[in-house]
Scaffold this motif. Structure first.
Motif, mmCIF file in Angstrom:
data_model
loop_
_atom_site.group_PDB
_atom_site.id
_atom_site.type_symbol
_atom_site.label_atom_id
_atom_site.label_comp_id
_atom_site.label_asym_id
_atom_site.label_seq_id
_atom_site.Cartn_x
_atom_site.Cartn_y
_atom_site.Cartn_z
ATOM 1 N N TRP A 1 62.769 -11.629 47.646
ATOM 2 C CA TRP A 1 62.408 -9.976 47.831
ATOM 3 C C TRP A 1 63.932 -8.424 47.838
ATOM 4 O O TRP A 1 64.697 -9.482 48.422
ATOM 5 C CB TRP A 1 62.031 -9.641 49.540
ATOM 6 N N ARG A 2 63.744 -8.139 47.465
ATOM 7 C CA ARG A 2 64.699 -6.891 46.883
ATOM 8 C C ARG A 2 66.326 -6.748 48.307
ATOM 9 O O ARG A 2 66.032 -6.924 49.156
ATOM 10 C CB ARG A 2 63.957 -4.967 47.439
ATOM 11 N N SER A 3 67.139 -7.548 47.302
ATOM 12 C CA SER A 3 68.269 -7.945 48.162
ATOM 13 C C SER A 3 68.415 -9.830 48.681
ATOM 14 O O SER A 3 69.158 -10.225 49.118
ATOM 15 C CB SER A 3 68.746 -7.151 48.711
ATOM 16 N N VAL A 4 66.834 -10.254 48.430
ATOM 17 C CA VAL A 4 66.725 -11.792 48.710
ATOM 18 C C VAL A 4 67.695 -11.888 50.260
ATOM 19 O O VAL A 4 67.218 -11.472 51.039
ATOM 20 C CB VAL A 4 67.663 -12.608 47.909
ATOM 21 N N GLY A 5 68.624 -13.061 50.302
ATOM 22 C CA GLY A 5 69.980 -13.749 51.427
ATOM 23 C C GLY A 5 69.642 -12.010 51.940
ATOM 24 O O GLY A 5 69.619 -11.959 53.673
ATOM 25 N N HIS A 6 70.360 -11.887 50.917
ATOM 26 C CA HIS A 6 71.215 -10.387 51.696
ATOM 27 C C HIS A 6 70.573 -9.623 53.006
ATOM 28 O O HIS A 6 70.815 -8.902 53.895
ATOM 29 C CB HIS A 6 71.695 -9.695 50.499
ATOM 30 N N SER A 7 69.014 -9.569 52.639
ATOM 31 C CA SER A 7 67.944 -9.008 53.062
ATOM 32 C C SER A 7 67.968 -8.727 54.834
ATOM 33 O O SER A 7 68.309 -7.569 55.348
ATOM 34 C CB SER A 7 66.642 -8.362 52.131
ATOM 35 N N TYR A 8 68.350 -10.271 54.643
ATOM 36 C CA TYR A 8 68.442 -10.839 57.282
ATOM 37 C C TYR A 8 70.147 -11.253 56.858
ATOM 38 O O TYR A 8 70.050 -10.539 58.339
ATOM 39 C CB TYR A 8 67.217 -11.711 56.988
ATOM 40 N N ASN A 9 70.747 -11.684 55.984
ATOM 41 C CA ASN A 9 72.000 -11.718 56.400
ATOM 42 C C ASN A 9 72.537 -10.731 56.872
ATOM 43 O O ASN A 9 73.651 -10.671 57.661
ATOM 44 C CB ASN A 9 72.328 -12.381 55.561
ATOM 45 N N VAL B 1 73.055 -2.123 40.792
ATOM 46 C CA VAL B 1 72.715 -1.294 41.561
ATOM 47 C C VAL B 1 71.513 -1.149 42.203
ATOM 48 O O VAL B 1 70.886 -0.719 43.305
ATOM 49 C CB VAL B 1 72.605 0.105 40.468
ATOM 50 N N GLY B 2 70.617 -2.328 41.800
ATOM 51 C CA GLY B 2 69.088 -2.042 42.814
ATOM 52 C C GLY B 2 69.170 -2.101 43.270
ATOM 53 O O GLY B 2 68.081 -2.209 44.326
ATOM 54 N N GLU B 3 69.521 -3.655 43.786
ATOM 55 C CA GLU B 3 69.923 -3.926 45.316
ATOM 56 C C GLU B 3 70.642 -3.675 46.325
ATOM 57 O O GLU B 3 70.476 -3.750 47.598
ATOM 58 C CB GLU B 3 69.569 -5.750 45.037
ATOM 59 N N PRO B 4 71.570 -3.442 45.918
ATOM 60 C CA PRO B 4 72.733 -3.306 47.185
ATOM 61 C C PRO B 4 72.519 -1.975 47.912
ATOM 62 O O PRO B 4 73.469 -2.118 49.500
ATOM 63 C CB PRO B 4 74.402 -2.605 46.163
ATOM 64 N N GLY B 5 72.448 -1.507 47.733
ATOM 65 C CA GLY B 5 71.305 -0.073 49.006
ATOM 66 C C GLY B 5 70.761 -0.549 50.298
ATOM 67 O O GLY B 5 70.893 0.360 50.872
ATOM 68 N N THR B 6 70.174 -2.059 49.732
ATOM 69 C CA THR B 6 68.842 -2.727 50.366
ATOM 70 C C THR B 6 69.364 -2.651 52.235
ATOM 71 O O THR B 6 69.361 -2.904 53.199
ATOM 72 C CB THR B 6 67.440 -2.757 49.692
ATOM 73 N N PRO B 7 70.311 -4.502 51.691
ATOM 74 C CA PRO B 7 71.084 -4.465 53.165
ATOM 75 C C PRO B 7 71.641 -4.304 54.260
ATOM 76 O O PRO B 7 71.207 -4.376 55.527
ATOM 77 C CB PRO B 7 72.193 -4.934 52.279
ATOM 78 N N PRO B 8 72.189 -2.736 53.733
ATOM 79 C CA PRO B 8 73.222 -2.137 55.235
ATOM 80 C C PRO B 8 72.150 -1.493 56.019
ATOM 81 O O PRO B 8 72.738 -1.310 57.309
ATOM 82 C CB PRO B 8 74.192 -1.415 54.317
ATOM 83 N N ILE B 9 70.775 -0.300 55.569
ATOM 84 C CA ILE B 9 69.934 0.139 56.522
ATOM 85 C C ILE B 9 69.718 -0.465 57.059
ATOM 86 O O ILE B 9 70.076 0.520 58.947
ATOM 87 C CB ILE B 9 68.894 0.912 55.581
ATOM 88 N N ALA B 10 69.616 -1.779 57.607
ATOM 89 C CA ALA B 10 68.844 -2.340 58.685
ATOM 90 C C ALA B 10 69.721 -2.427 60.057
ATOM 91 O O ALA B 10 69.859 -2.279 61.264
ATOM 92 C CB ALA B 10 67.815 -3.972 58.888
ATOM 93 N N PRO B 11 70.923 -2.808 59.998
ATOM 94 C CA PRO B 11 71.954 -2.595 60.774
ATOM 95 C C PRO B 11 72.700 -1.798 61.099
ATOM 96 O O PRO B 11 73.225 -1.190 62.044
ATOM 97 C CB PRO B 11 73.153 -3.682 60.492
ATOM 98 N N ALA B 12 72.868 -0.903 59.546
ATOM 99 C CA ALA B 12 73.275 0.870 59.865
ATOM 100 C C ALA B 12 72.365 1.406 61.684
ATOM 101 O O ALA B 12 72.242 1.793 62.465
ATOM 102 C CB ALA B 12 72.925 1.615 59.028
ATOM 103 N N VAL B 13 71.089 1.347 61.361
ATOM 104 C CA VAL B 13 70.250 1.773 62.104
ATOM 105 C C VAL B 13 69.908 1.317 63.661
ATOM 106 O O VAL B 13 70.032 1.846 64.611
ATOM 107 C CB VAL B 13 68.700 1.939 61.271
#
Lengths: 153, 761
Positions: free
Chosen positions: B559-567, B728-740
């Motif tokens: 799922w877009r950014s894979v393990g990064h999405s939760y880690n 480019v396609g994925e690296p923008g997804t992981p930081p948004i949840a922790p930033a919020v």
């Protein structure tokens, strides 16, 4: 039954309860109108019915016989043309799957509210875009509104 | 007439330090530089790889030119909105010095020359900046494996990373051949010629020659032995906001997605899967569906699904609604979300797991510490819910199979299609129309296997299988649920002295391999599971990161950014907790641990500046910060939030990205907006829950996503860089949840350790 689609009369022999979406896509080959949810929750199937944005996936075809239906394939009038040009200018689409519905929802908005505010856009554009093109859609609607106002003057 | 020898041309060429030897042995001191898992010549390929039709002339596997001057570029990656058709074609066009308006994109056939050799770099278990021998050998092997397996896959933010050298070389090779042809025609050395905007300019007084007029002769020229690529200053397209090739067709309804293909004689299929994971069909009475006029067939496709074939999609759905399949719900009939959550938690008591990072002695330092800071985080399963529902069209006729599918993995899907049909892969034609969103869901081939199996029963007629939205949500390969536990202690300056982090989650790698090649599926260390947690960029003297792989009955996938999405959510929130515990500014705190990481510092500072970090926020709002490295890129974000009657509002997001060389800045800006919205939808709303073995959500009302009215204003900044392109396609997804989440803490003092974010009133 006879349908008025993009200014042309199209004949089709289907049950009246069949949703307009599937008549357009499967029977008439107008695949620009998309299937997303089947319950009018996403807006991918938006067409204009007498100039008003309408979700075709829950619209029984029998109830729209004889009324003016515009799909994304229709020859663009000045409103749709302005939106399409603005969409290209802002490089709005990503995957593009929701964009037919977005453009026709925006056309319907501009017909009743030629200079929409951001709040007007928020209220009118309830379609779903999973790619997140909303910011460029908003900008493109404002651009199209300005272009239309300029060409009217 | 014989062309001048390549050597004569080469003698005039201004070789750069980094030449690419394309042909022949390395005799004569030619510099051999590898090109992503294979020799450069193999990756540039032959004209015969890119079959010309009509009056097209192919110069190599990537470039065809027509007499009327069109330049047709083969793009072997799937266009799912990320702009890959444009971005990859720009690489060829820039080196070729073509005009952008003469460039056309054609989806490449499936062939080894189009392998994605960068994809598997995403499973390298070494730190991104590890240049040790073992790390380099591993990366080389993973690239070679991508080539050996002929992986034609779009995913892992790897397309540009893979194409950067071969596609520029292909453009340069074609340009070289055009120059040689012009040199022969004018009887002048190549050094007196230059290419500009699709024309070859020669001696004064001679009219420039069009590509189309030269291409026949160019095809007769030997491929160059050695090539140099343009230095940055000579690039004309790369780095510019070039308009996308796919946009015009996407504003007038002409773009053809998988769901839009209409081969002659098409019939339509709908499918229902067993609602309980692991259940099986007991019985099916097809009669009620068959009684409906226009329904052609109704049958059990296999033990997990039933199918209705009809004259149109709606009739197929109507037929399906009339069926009442009886399911044996199997061993998971009592499976609940709470039991999966408990199973993940139990793992911490039952096993040590696999250690992925070990610096100093975190366990001992923590045991000796007077004070420890500990926390547990959790995320739910997530569905992809691309707007185009899962679908595939297939035809099996006269021993040949044709598949039309918006697939991210056509080479793997073709293999599955051949297996199901019992034919050789060579008998399978696989067309990839536009994808109405991918996000990792279309890396899977389940829909292809189903459509081909149905097509085996339709008497040669092509059949279009369309999943309902409900099936799409309830039978996904989900982003794993995960639980994470931290323990840390601070040094006298308040910085982390020891950090121990363990993550319990199902293994995406294991599930993925099990689906692709069941015999190779072993429960083994899975980098994707722990990515973004083990490769923390911060300097912490005692650091341990462990992975606990916990099997559940819920199938998981990328799922877009894979393990990064939760880690990223886990690590960047816990780091924020430590900063607050130390009473330090979260920006300064991070910078203090990044002394040896100038690129990380720069991107973090850029986001902070763009997001007004350190300035007072408007009344009722607060800001949070996050930094995360993934897929070869660094991304930092500042989110500005408020609470509106308990509802989280995200007003602004400032995003800085260092993805190395930027090929198309407008596409990168769009991808960052996209990645942020995708991650924000999940952070605020995304949750797949189970009740009695079934997914409770079914359609957009119960699995919704961000809409226009909730859209924050996103501003992006791209860091200048000469490094090769990163993802480019994925690296923008992981930081948004922790930033919020960090912003919500700043606003309310409430630390939300579970997604989606639901503040208490």
């Amino acid at each position: 039954m006879k349908l008025q689609i993009n200014g042309q009369t199209r004949d089709c022999d289907v049950p009246p309860e069949m949703p307009l979406l599937w008549v357009l896509r499967d029977e008439l080959g107008l695949t620009g109108t998309k299937f997303g949810c089947g319950i009018a929750a996403c807006g991918a199937c938006t067409v204009e019915l007498n100039g008003v944005a309408t979700r075709a996936c829950v619209m029984p075809v029998g109830s729209v016989a004889g009324q003016a239906i515009r799909t994304i394939e229709g020859a663009p009038d000045r409103t749709v043309a302005a939106l399409q040009a603005a969409w290209v200018q802002h490089q709005t689409p990503q995957c593009g799957y929701c964009q037919s519905g977005m453009i026709l929802a925006a056309a319907s908005l501009l017909r009743r509210s030629p200079q929409p505010s951001d709040a007007d856009i928020d209220a009118a554009i309830t379609n779903l875009c999973r790619c997140g093109t909303y910011q460029r859609i908003r900008a493109a609607i404002h651009t199209a509104a300005q272009a239309l106002q300029g060409s009217r003057a | 007439m014989s062309p001048p020898s390549p050597d004569a041309i080469g003698a005039h060429a201004p070789w750069s330090r980094r030449g690419f030897l394309l042909a022949g042995a390395a005799a004569g001191g030619g510099l051999l530089v590898g090109c992503g898992g294979a020799a450069p010549a193999a990756r540039v390929g032959q004209g015969s790889d890119f079959a010309p039709s009509g009056d097209q002339v192919a110069l190599n596997a990537w470039v065809k030119i027509t007499p009327d001057d069109r330049v047709i570029v083969a793009v072997p990656r799937s266009e799912m909105g990320q702009g890959v058709h444009t971005g990859l074609a720009m690489l060829v066009a820039d080196e070729l010095d073509a005009r952008w308006d003469q460039v056309q994109v054609e989806a490449a056939p499936i062939a080894r020359v189009y392998s994605n050799t960068a994809l598997l770099l995403n499973v390298s278990p070494f730190l991104p900046d590890d240049d040790g021998l073992l790390a380099r050998l591993t990366r080389d092997s993973l690239q070679t494996a991508g080539y050996a397996l002929a992986l034609q896959v779009t995913g892992g933010s790897s397309s540009l990373r893979d194409a950067w050298e071969p596609m520029r070389l292909a453009g340069a090779a074609a340009r070289h051949q055009l120059l040689q042809a012009a040199a022969w025609q004018w009887q002048v050395p190549v050094s007196e010629l230059r290419v500009r905007d699709g024309l070859v300019h020669g001696p004064a007084g001679r009219a420039p020659l069009r590509f189309g007029a030269l291409v026949q002769a160019a095809a007769q020229q030997a491929a160059p032995r050695e090539l140099r690529l343009k230095p940055r200053a000579e690039r004309r397209l790369i780095g510019q906001p070039v308009p996308r090739t796919d946009v015009p067709a996407k504003v007038n309804g002409q773009a053809v997605f998988g769901l839009d293909v209409r081969p002659e004689g098409l019939v339509y299929a709908a499918i229902a899967h067993c609602p309980v994971f692991g259940g099986q069909l007991k019985s099916l009475d097809p009669a009620p569906a068959l009684a409906l006029q226009g329904v052609l067939q109704a049958f059990a496709l296999n033990a997990q699904s039933v199918v209705v074939v009809a004259r149109n999609s709606w009739l197929a759905q109507q037929g399906l609604l009339r069926l009442a399949p009886v399911w044996d719900e199997g061993p998971n009939a009592q499976l609940q979300s709470s039991s999966i959550s408990a199973r993940l938690r139990q793992a911490f008591d039952q096993e040590d797991g696999t250690r992925f990072r070990h610096e100093g002695d975190a366990v001992q330092v923590l045991a000796d510490a007077k004070t420890r800071i500990e926390a547990e985080y959790e995320v739910p399963f997530l569905a992809h819910s691309a707007l185009e529902p899962v679908n595939c069209t297939a035809q099996v006729k006269d021993g040949r199979v044709t598949v039309w599918c918006g697939s991210q993995a056509p080479s793997l899907a073709r293999m599955k299609a051949a297996e199901v049909a019992g034919v050789d892969s060579a008998q399978v034609t696989f067309e990839v129309p536009f994808l109405g969103g991918g996000f990792g869901r279309r890396l899977e081939s389940d829909m292809v296997e189903e459509a081909v199996a149905i097509a085996l029963r339709t008497g040669g007629a092509p059949v279009k299988l369309t999943w309902s939205r409900e099936e799409d949500v309830q039978h996904d390969l989900y982003r794993p649920a995960a639980v994470s536990r931290f323990s840390a202690t601070l040094d006298p300056q308040g910085l982390p002295r020891a950090w121990r982090h363990r993550v319990a989650a199902p293994s995406i790698g294991l599930d993925t391999v099990r689906r692709l090649m069941p015999r190779l599926a072993l429960d083994s260390p899975d980098k994707n599971h722990i990515e973004g947690a083990f490769d923390l960029p911060y300097a912490i003297p005692h650091l341990e990161v462990r992975q606990l792989r916990v099997a559940t009955p819920v199938p998981v996938g990328s799922w877009r950014s894979v393990g990064h999405s939760y880690n990223a959510f886990f690590t960047e929130c816990f780091l924020d907790e430590l900063a607050h515990a130390a009473r330090q500014d979260p920006l300064a705190y991070r910078l203090a641990m990044l002394a040896a990481k100038p690129r990380h510092r720069a991107v973090l500072q850029a986001a902070a500046e763009l997001g007004d970090w350190g300035q007072p926020a408007p009344a009722g709002r607060a800001r949070g910060l996050a930094l995360h490295e993934s897929f070869g890129a660094l991304c930092a974000q500042v989110a500005e939030v408020s609470l509106d009657a308990g509802r989280v509002r995200v007003h602004r997001v400032a995003c800085a990205l260092d993805c190395g060389t930027v090929v198309n800045p407008d596409s990168v800006d769009a991808q960052l907006q996209s990645a942020i919205v995708y991650g924000l939808s999940a952070a605020l709303m995304g949750e797949i829950t189970l009740k009695n073995g079934r997914v409770e959500q079914s359609n957009f009302p119960s699995y919704d996503a961000l809409r226009m009215a909730d859209m924050p204003v996103i501003r992006t900044r791209l860091m200048p860089s000469d490094a090769p392109p990163g993802g480019v396609g994925e690296p923008g997804t992981p930081p948004i949840a922790p930033a919020v989440a960090n912003a919500l803490f700043a606003l309310t003092g409430q630390r939300l350790r579970r997604l989606p974010l639901r503040p208490q009133a």
